[in-house]
Design an enzyme around this catalytic site. Structure first.
Site, PDB file in Angstrom:
ATOM      1  N   SER A   1       0.802  -1.212   0.000  1.00  0.00           N
ATOM      2  CA  SER A   1       0.000   0.000   0.000  1.00  0.00           C
ATOM      3  C   SER A   1       0.844   1.276   0.000  1.00  0.00           C
ATOM      4  O   SER A   1       1.647   1.479  -0.891  1.00  0.00           O
ATOM      5  CB  SER A   1      -0.970  -0.045   1.174  1.00  0.00           C
ATOM      6  N   HIS A   2       0.685   2.071   1.039  1.00  0.00           N
ATOM      7  CA  HIS A   2       1.345   3.378   1.113  1.00  0.00           C
ATOM      8  C   HIS A   2       2.724   3.296   1.751  1.00  0.00           C
ATOM      9  O   HIS A   2       3.389   4.307   1.914  1.00  0.00           O
ATOM     10  CB  HIS A   2       0.466   4.306   1.942  1.00  0.00           C
TER      11      HIS A   2
ATOM     12  N   ASP B   1      -2.121   6.626  -3.491  1.00  0.00           N
ATOM     13  CA  ASP B   1      -1.020   5.934  -2.817  1.00  0.00           C
ATOM     14  C   ASP B   1      -0.381   4.854  -3.697  1.00  0.00           C
ATOM     15  O   ASP B   1      -0.691   4.736  -4.885  1.00  0.00           O
ATOM     16  CB  ASP B   1      -1.496   5.338  -1.492  1.00  0.00           C
TER      17      ASP B   1
ATOM     18  N   ASP C   1      -0.685   1.626  -4.152  1.00  0.00           N
ATOM     19  CA  ASP C   1      -1.500   0.673  -4.914  1.00  0.00           C
ATOM     20  C   ASP C   1      -2.808   1.272  -5.407  1.00  0.00           C
ATOM     21  O   ASP C   1      -3.659   0.550  -5.939  1.00  0.00           O
ATOM     22  CB  ASP C   1      -1.766  -0.581  -4.073  1.00  0.00           C
TER      23      ASP C   1
ATOM     24  N   ASP D   1      -5.454   2.753  -3.906  1.00  0.00           N
ATOM     25  CA  ASP D   1      -6.756   2.720  -3.237  1.00  0.00           C
ATOM     26  C   ASP D   1      -6.995   3.950  -2.357  1.00  0.00           C
ATOM     27  O   ASP D   1      -8.138   4.284  -2.059  1.00  0.00           O
ATOM     28  CB  ASP D   1      -6.983   1.407  -2.474  1.00  0.00           C
ATOM     29  N   ARG D   2      -5.943   4.621  -1.948  1.00  0.00           N
ATOM     30  CA  ARG D   2      -6.133   5.812  -1.109  1.00  0.00           C
ATOM     31  C   ARG D   2      -6.177   7.082  -1.947  1.00  0.00           C
ATOM     32  O   ARG D   2      -5.681   7.102  -3.065  1.00  0.00           O
ATOM     33  CB  ARG D   2      -4.983   5.960  -0.122  1.00  0.00           C
TER      34      ARG D   2
ATOM     35  N   LYS E   1     -11.283   0.270  -1.460  1.00  0.00           N
ATOM     36  CA  LYS E   1     -11.354   1.713  -1.607  1.00  0.00           C
ATOM     37  C   LYS E   1     -10.682   2.078  -2.933  1.00  0.00           C
ATOM     38  O   LYS E   1      -9.926   1.288  -3.492  1.00  0.00           O
ATOM     39  CB  LYS E   1     -10.700   2.415  -0.430  1.00  0.00           C
TER      40      LYS E   1
HETATM   41  C1  G1P Z   1      -4.205   1.397   8.188  1.00  0.00           C
HETATM   42  C2  G1P Z   1      -5.373   2.350   8.281  1.00  0.00           C
HETATM   43  C3  G1P Z   1      -6.659   1.625   7.939  1.00  0.00           C
HETATM   44  C4  G1P Z   1      -6.518   0.975   6.566  1.00  0.00           C
HETATM   45  C5  G1P Z   1      -5.281   0.105   6.525  1.00  0.00           C
HETATM   46  C6  G1P Z   1      -5.033  -0.473   5.142  1.00  0.00           C
HETATM   47  O1  G1P Z   1      -4.381   0.340   9.116  1.00  0.00           O
HETATM   48  O2  G1P Z   1      -5.473   2.920   9.567  1.00  0.00           O
HETATM   49  O3  G1P Z   1      -7.712   2.541   7.966  1.00  0.00           O
HETATM   50  O4  G1P Z   1      -7.636   0.188   6.284  1.00  0.00           O
HETATM   51  O5  G1P Z   1      -4.140   0.856   6.898  1.00  0.00           O
HETATM   52  O6  G1P Z   1      -4.851   0.516   4.188  1.00  0.00           O
HETATM   53  P1  G1P Z   1      -3.660   0.318  10.563  1.00  0.00           P
HETATM   54  O7  G1P Z   1      -2.185   0.495  10.331  1.00  0.00           O
HETATM   55  O8  G1P Z   1      -4.205   1.500  11.323  1.00  0.00           O
HETATM   56  O9  G1P Z   1      -4.041  -0.999  11.161  1.00  0.00           O
HETATM   57 ZN    ZN Z   2      -3.240   1.400  -0.488  1.00  0.00          ZN
END
Ligand code: G1P
Ligand code: ZN
Length: 543
Positions: free
Chosen positions: A113-114, A277, A279, A281-282, A376
């Site tokens: 992800s990010h 981000d 991938d 989704d954000r 998302k």
């Molecule tokens: C974090 C974000 C959550 C999101 C997840 C995946 O998780 O807070 O909202 O769904 O990344 O992108 P966390 O690190 O808080 O468990």
């Molecule tokens: Zn992501």
């Protein structure tokens, strides 16, 4: 081509978190590490023989190697077909769309992800189920259990498969179908949004800057914004995906998308700015001189969604993750919509979406989406915002001001304390948890506690229960503090402190959020002893 059976043994810690299994890239590159987990995925879904899967990732370091290994393992375990994005690429929402559109048995997404990418950064892998959404807990628990009992895995020995060329090839009896990663997604967006109207917006001189952060949305945003909607070339910046995201941190928030923030707060700012981000989704939304918190973005989208053709018939209901601000609830109450509160993580929206109980949902962590996929979706959020800007003729700042005047403003911020000593973080949570029953009625920094509990969620569709999903402290007057430990971090513990305060007076709705939240921030520290227990005097990241 030879089918090999490789002897192996369990590797500790292959437990999927909030969003799949995430580790340092070098860990994934370690002997048998990826292979063991992929075998655990096969076991967790009852085997892959005869099945069709989707495969793709965000292009981060090791994406290409991992895709080759997964294809060879799928073939060795008799999968029928794997639909893979060209060069092993697919954004998370595009993968979700392909799983649904092609009716596959699920899919594998390679991404952290990010989180930053690179040999010394992070890698990840997650499995999505046939509805296109992240695997629910019972499935990931079966994978984890399988990872602890593994003795062998099967893999085909062969040359690399050419993933640059579109079309079908045979791999030991399995079809590898390489597809354009962008085309089906663009088709889906055309069904939801009025592209003619958005084209007219750009033709009228509307200016936008989309920062793809060197990640996967570059090709998607370029195809849609510049090619389909006629935004001028250069609207999309940092649009070439790179294995280390240009050395950056592909997290669309004001800290990591600072370049975009600087442009949007500058003299010659475009009308609209957005970022996505690693991938895809954000999303981050920012107007000229006006940053939109993800919680506010979700509320604004819910209030105006009918301006896009895909939502013209109205919304079935809405949902937010528990720590997300309650701005959405205020829109739902005013419009008579059901509003659900779920634990953190997109997977908890899946049942509500599948059952038709909600149309829109989102999280404070820059995630918004709808029932069009089961993830998302960053580019989708941008297109819905564009539809609202086109439909209202207002600027982002005007939309926000009108929204707050109508519904009240939920000032909001999240403070993250990263790489905290795990024992200290667990100790803090345990101590606060133990005091919850005695907190109501007590006051901290002149804020009186109205209620305090540990959030648990009973899924209204399948009746499953998720416990220990974060500590909630509500104050009189609509302020709130939530604390939870991250389930996606890869180093120590990350303490997330979510802060919120409600302001109904329009004359007081234009303060700096950190200033407006100062009493809530002080109350959070007084309640939990953050500084005393972690040694930190300030958060690492405030969003
Ligand atoms: C974090 C974000 C959550 C999101 C997840 C995946 O998780 O807070 O909202 O769904 O990344 O992108 P966390 O690190 O808080 O468990
Ligand atoms: Zn992501």
């Amino acid at each position: 081509m030879e089918r090999l059976t490789i002897q192996t043994s369990p590797i500790d810690g292959q437990k999927p978190g909030t969003s799949g299994l995430r580790k340092k890239t070098r860990v994934f590159m370690g002997r048998h590490y990826l292979e063991n987990f992929v075998q655990a995925i096969w076991d967790g879904i009852g085997g892959v023989a005869g099945k069709t899967l989707v495969l793709g990732g965000d292009g981060r370091y090791f994406n290409d190697r991992a895709a080759q290994i997964i294809l060879r393992m799928a073939a060795a375990s008799d999968a029928a077909r794997v639909i893979v994005g060209q060069n092993g690429l697919l954004s998370t929402p595009a993968a979700s769309n392909l799983i649904r559109k092609r009716g596959t048995d699920g899919g594998i997404i390679l991404s952290a992800s990010h989180n930053p990418g690179g040999i010394d950064e992070d890698f990840g892998i997650k499995f999505n189920t046939p509805n296109g959404g992240p695997a629910p807990a019972d499935v990931t628990e079966r994978m984890f259990a399988a990872s602890r009992e593994i003795t062998e895995y099967a893999i085909i020995e062969t040359h690399d498969i050419d993933l640059a060329r579109l079309g079908e090839t045979d791999l030991a009896g399995m079809v590898v179908e390489v597809v354009d990663p962008v085309a089906d997604y663009v088709t889906l967006m055309e069904q939801l949004f009025d592209f003619d109207r958005l084209r007219a917006l750009f033709a009228g001189g509307f200016r936008m800057r989309f920062d793809a952060m060197h990640a996967i949305t570059g090709p998607y945003a370029t195809a849609i914004l510049e090619e389909a909607l006629g935004a001028p070339p250069g609207t999309v910046v940092n649009g070439m995906p790179s294995p280390d995201f240009g050395g950056g941190h592909p997290d669309p928030n004001p800290i990591w998308a600072k370049d975009l923030m600087d442009v949007m707060m500058g003299d010659d700012a475009p009308d609209f700015g957005a970022a996505s981000d690693g991938d895809g989704d954000r999303n981050m939304i920012v107007g000229r001189g006006a940053y939109v918190t993800p919680s506010d973005s979700l509320a604004v989208l819910a209030a105006h969604a009918q301006l896009a053709p895909g939502y013209a018939g109205g919304l079935a209901g809405v949902a937010r993750s528990m720590p997300t601000s309650r701005a959405l609830d205020r829109v739902a109450a005013a419009r008579g919509l059901d509003c659900y509160e779920t634990p953190t993580g997109w997977k908890f929206f899946g049942n509500l979406l599948d059952a038709g109980k909600i149309t829109l949902c989102g999280e404070e962590s820059a995630g918004t989406g709808s029932d069009h996929v089961r993830e998302k979706d960053g580019v989708w959020a941008v297109l819905l915002w564009l539809s609202i800007l086109a439909g209202t003729g207002r600027s982002v700042a005007e939309i926000l001001a009108a929204h707050w005047a109508e519904f009240g403003r939920n000032y909001y911020s999240r403070h993250d304390y990263e790489a905290v000593d795990s024992d200290a973080a667990n100790g803090l949570m345990e101590a606060l948890r133990a005091r919850l029953p005695e907190l109501p009625g007590q006051s901290f920094e002149n804020l009186v506690i109205a209620a305090a509990d540990e959030f648990a969620y009973d899924d209204p569709v399948d009746g499953s229960r998720a416990e220990a999903q974060g500590l909630r402290i509500d104050f009189d007057g609509g302020a709130r503090v939530v604390m939870r430990l991250s389930g996606t971090g890869t180093e120590g513990a990350t303490l997330r402190v979510y802060l919120e305060a409600l302001e109904l007076d329009p004359a007081k709705q234009h303060e700096d959020p950190q200033a407006a939240l100062a009493p809530v921030i002080a109350a959070a520290d007084a309640l939990a002893g953050i500084t005393a227990r972690t040694g930190r005097t300030a958060p690492d990241v405030r969003t």
